[in-house]
Enzyme design. Sequence first.
Site, short mmCIF file in Angstrom:
data_model
loop_
_atom_site.label_atom_id
_atom_site.label_comp_id
_atom_site.label_asym_id
_atom_site.label_seq_id
_atom_site.Cartn_x
_atom_site.Cartn_y
_atom_site.Cartn_z
N PHE A 1 -6.10 28.33 -15.47
CA PHE A 1 -7.47 28.88 -15.46
C PHE A 1 -8.35 28.24 -14.38
CE2 PHE A 1 -7.47 29.95 -20.34
CZ PHE A 1 -6.52 30.92 -20.12
N LYS B 1 -5.60 39.43 -26.06
CA LYS B 1 -4.33 39.40 -25.33
C LYS B 1 -3.36 38.43 -25.97
CE LYS B 1 -2.51 39.15 -20.61
NZ LYS B 1 -2.87 39.15 -19.19
N ASN C 1 1.17 38.49 -22.29
CA ASN C 1 0.98 37.48 -21.25
C ASN C 1 2.36 37.01 -20.75
OD1 ASN C 1 -0.33 35.40 -19.69
ND2 ASN C 1 -2.00 35.50 -21.18
C1 FMN Z 1 -0.04 33.80 -11.03
C2 FMN Z 1 -0.43 34.41 -12.33
C3 FMN Z 1 -1.65 34.10 -12.91
C4 FMN Z 1 -2.02 34.68 -14.12
N1 FMN Z 1 -3.24 34.36 -14.66
C5 FMN Z 1 -3.63 34.96 -15.81
C6 FMN Z 1 -4.89 34.68 -16.37
O1 FMN Z 1 -5.69 33.91 -15.81
N2 FMN Z 1 -5.23 35.29 -17.53
C7 FMN Z 1 -4.39 36.16 -18.18
O2 FMN Z 1 -4.74 36.71 -19.22
N3 FMN Z 1 -3.18 36.44 -17.66
C8 FMN Z 1 -2.78 35.87 -16.51
N4 FMN Z 1 -1.55 36.16 -16.00
C9 FMN Z 1 -0.65 37.06 -16.75
C10 FMN Z 1 -0.70 38.49 -16.23
O3 FMN Z 1 -1.97 39.05 -16.42
C11 FMN Z 1 0.34 39.36 -16.95
O4 FMN Z 1 -0.05 39.54 -18.30
C12 FMN Z 1 1.74 38.76 -16.92
O5 FMN Z 1 2.00 38.16 -15.67
C13 FMN Z 1 2.83 39.79 -17.19
O6 FMN Z 1 2.79 40.82 -16.24
P1 FMN Z 1 3.70 40.87 -14.92
O7 FMN Z 1 5.11 40.64 -15.34
O8 FMN Z 1 3.45 42.25 -14.35
O9 FMN Z 1 3.19 39.81 -14.03
C14 FMN Z 1 -1.15 35.59 -14.79
C15 FMN Z 1 0.07 35.90 -14.20
C16 FMN Z 1 0.45 35.33 -12.98
C17 FMN Z 1 1.78 35.70 -12.40
#
Ligand code: FMN
Length: 357
Positions: free
Chosen positions: A115, A216, A245
């Site tokens: 964060f 979430k 997440n």
């Molecule tokens: C580098 C990075 C930072 C992330 N930061 C947050 C965040 O600050 N808050 C949050 O709710 N999810 C965060 N996520 C999770 C994404 O929003 C998402 O839910 C998760 O990566 C799964 O989706 P994906 O496989 O398409 O990446 C983050 C993901 C990545 C890769």
Amino acid sequence: MRWRLLRWILFRFDPESVHRVAHRLLRLVPPWLARWRRPRPDPRLRVRCLGLDFEGPIGLAAGFDKGDLSVAALLGMGFSHLEIGTITPRPQPGNDRPRIFRIPEHRALINRMGFNNEGAAACASRLAALDPRARSGLIGVNVGKNKATPNDRALDDYLACIEALHRDADYLVVNISSPNTPGLRQLQEREALDRLLRGCVARLAALAPGKALVVKLSPDLSDEALDEAVDVAIAAGVSAISATNTTLSRAGVEGHPRAGEAGGLSGAPLTARSTEVIRRVAVRAAGRIPVIGSGGVMSAEDAWAKLRAGASLVQVYTGFIYGGPGFPSQLNAGLVKLMERDGFRSIEEAIGADLKG
Ligand SMILES: Cc1cc2nc3c(=O)[nH]c(=O)nc-3n(C[C@H](O)[C@H](O)[C@H](O)COP(=O)(O)O)c2cc1C
């Protein structure tokens, strides 16, 4: 082809440095240009959800734009919505770098950002000052607690964020599922969750009646814990559940030299698990509240599977890193084809199709 070459070059550099430069460049795009060039999704992709009209189901998940607001350019790529955050009440630097790792062999990322953000007040003033033309899609704001705040005071942090950010957010998301803030995920347990969500719902209802509050969840919850979280969320009056997440599991990347890095895994290794969680949440919610799906959407087929499993909206992060700026348009075009192939007249008709009959 052009993106593949550019990606090959970008992937030679440290991920976070690339991210920073990309943001700087994206912020240079004038809102009028981004809006004018924005690809219009097929009208059959429209989704009504959270009391809002989404031009299509595909959005950018939280974590990409942590409040520095490259909104115009990102929405201009064809996302129907963008989730800013996670934002905490006070600014915080996040974990030490390096804190994001690519695993290209598995189209995955591991991150332990923690964060990093400039705090709710800075984000609120940027949102308020945003050129209205930049808002060519909807903007959700995802909020969390500061690392230094103990869990028994977490509610105060979430309320402070809701107060600071509700005005210019189309919807708000309570993030209790990041693996990178110690103890955060314990807020998903029944009693803590109930207290937290009731407090947040009541405050948002008082400040902005009718505005949606989403929670979430983590993909690492057991089936029983998921069911419980859904029941608690619905009873507390939450508008939707976002699943999922990143995961602490390393299934699918075992043996990779980066697999031992601490943090949440995202991308292709998460696809199946997150779809399974979406299905379970949708079945438990039984149409009372919608599900927002994310986790390993690397292709239109992946997005389609999540929609059919019960997600009303689908968000991407890691797929966007690997797929590039054309990714949202590719997903939208692919979804139209899949919808026609399977005989649906609109995307809304396909939501939860695998749960019926
Ligand atoms: C580098 C990075 C930072 C992330 N930061 C947050 C965040 O600050 N808050 C949050 O709710 N999810 C965060 N996520 C999770 C994404 O929003 C998402 O839910 C998760 O990566 C799964 O989706 P994906 O496989 O398409 O990446 C983050 C993901 C990545 C890769």
